[in-house]
Design an enzyme around this catalytic site. Structure first.
Site, PDB file in Angstrom:
ATOM      1  N   GLY A  45      -3.412   4.876   8.862  1.00 30.03           N
ATOM      2  CA  GLY A  45      -4.556   5.527   8.218  1.00 30.03           C
ATOM      3  C   GLY A  45      -4.951   4.850   6.917  1.00 30.03           C
ATOM      4  N   CYS A  46      -3.954   4.481   6.125  1.00 28.35           N
ATOM      5  CA  CYS A  46      -4.228   3.848   4.836  1.00 28.35           C
ATOM      6  C   CYS A  46      -4.802   2.443   5.015  1.00 28.35           C
ATOM      7  CB  CYS A  46      -2.962   3.814   3.981  1.00 28.35           C
ATOM      8  SG  CYS A  46      -2.379   5.479   3.556  1.00 28.35           S
ATOM      9  N   THR A  47      -4.349   1.746   6.050  1.00 32.16           N
ATOM     10  CA  THR A  47      -4.894   0.419   6.342  1.00 32.16           C
ATOM     11  C   THR A  47      -6.350   0.537   6.790  1.00 32.16           C
ATOM     12  OG1 THR A  47      -2.710  -0.442   6.904  1.00 32.16           O
ATOM     13  CG2 THR A  47      -4.616  -1.642   7.771  1.00 32.16           C
ATOM     14  N   ALA A  50      -8.459   1.330   3.672  1.00 34.34           N
ATOM     15  CA  ALA A  50      -8.597   0.159   2.801  1.00 34.34           C
ATOM     16  C   ALA A  50      -9.553  -0.866   3.418  1.00 34.34           C
ATOM     17  CB  ALA A  50      -7.225  -0.473   2.539  1.00 34.34           C
TER      18      ALA A  50
END
Length: 157
Positions: A45-47, A50
């Protein structure tokens, strides 16, 4: 205390992925800031989030906005994350989660019945005077960057 729309954004001084230090006040009078808090580098999710910010980076620049990402990850991990995904913006190290606490995004979370403290994915749009224009808490990654851009476009008219 929790940072809220219409209030002055809590200032901070944090290390970046390259070891330098920046403050929120460095941007006062110069640029709008899109400050996004995320749980962890290199997670799916964070990738995605970003990379969405990366893919829309030019659009934020056109609106005179700078993107800053904050997580509790250390400098070295941020550097690997930036390098691996060609992120054109700064990631900030909040290992003691003080800034996350100041913004009210360090909270009790629950996953598979296990409770722990962590970052609730959140974004803050901050104007050139340091006032919070808008806040998005408990963000779902899909479509969030576009929603943030749309808000800034409407606000900058």
């Amino acid at each position: 205390m929790t940072a809220e729309k219409g209030q002055k954004a809590p200032d901070f001084k944090l290390k970046t992925q390259d070891g330098s230090e920046i403050s929120l006040s460095d941007y006062k009078g110069k640029k709008q800031v899109v400050l996004y808090f995320y749980p962890k580098d290199m997670t799916p999710g964070c990738t995605t989030q970003a990379c969405d910010f990366r893919d829309h980076h030019e659009s934020f620049e056109e609106l005179d906005a700078v993107i800053l990402g904050i997580s509790p990850d250390p400098e070295e991990k941020h550097k690997k994350f930036v390098d691996k995904h060609d992120l054109p913006f700064t990631l900030l190290v909040d290992e003691d989660h003080k800034v996350a606490e100041d913004y009210g995004v360090w909270q009790l979370k629950k996953t598979f019945g296990k409770e722990y403290m962590g970052i609730v994915r959140s974004t803050f749009a901050i104007d050139k005077d340091g006032t919070i224009l808008n806040e998005w808490r408990g963000v779902r990654v899909k479509g969030h960057v576009e929603e943030t851009l749309q808000y800034l476009r409407g606000h900058n008219k």
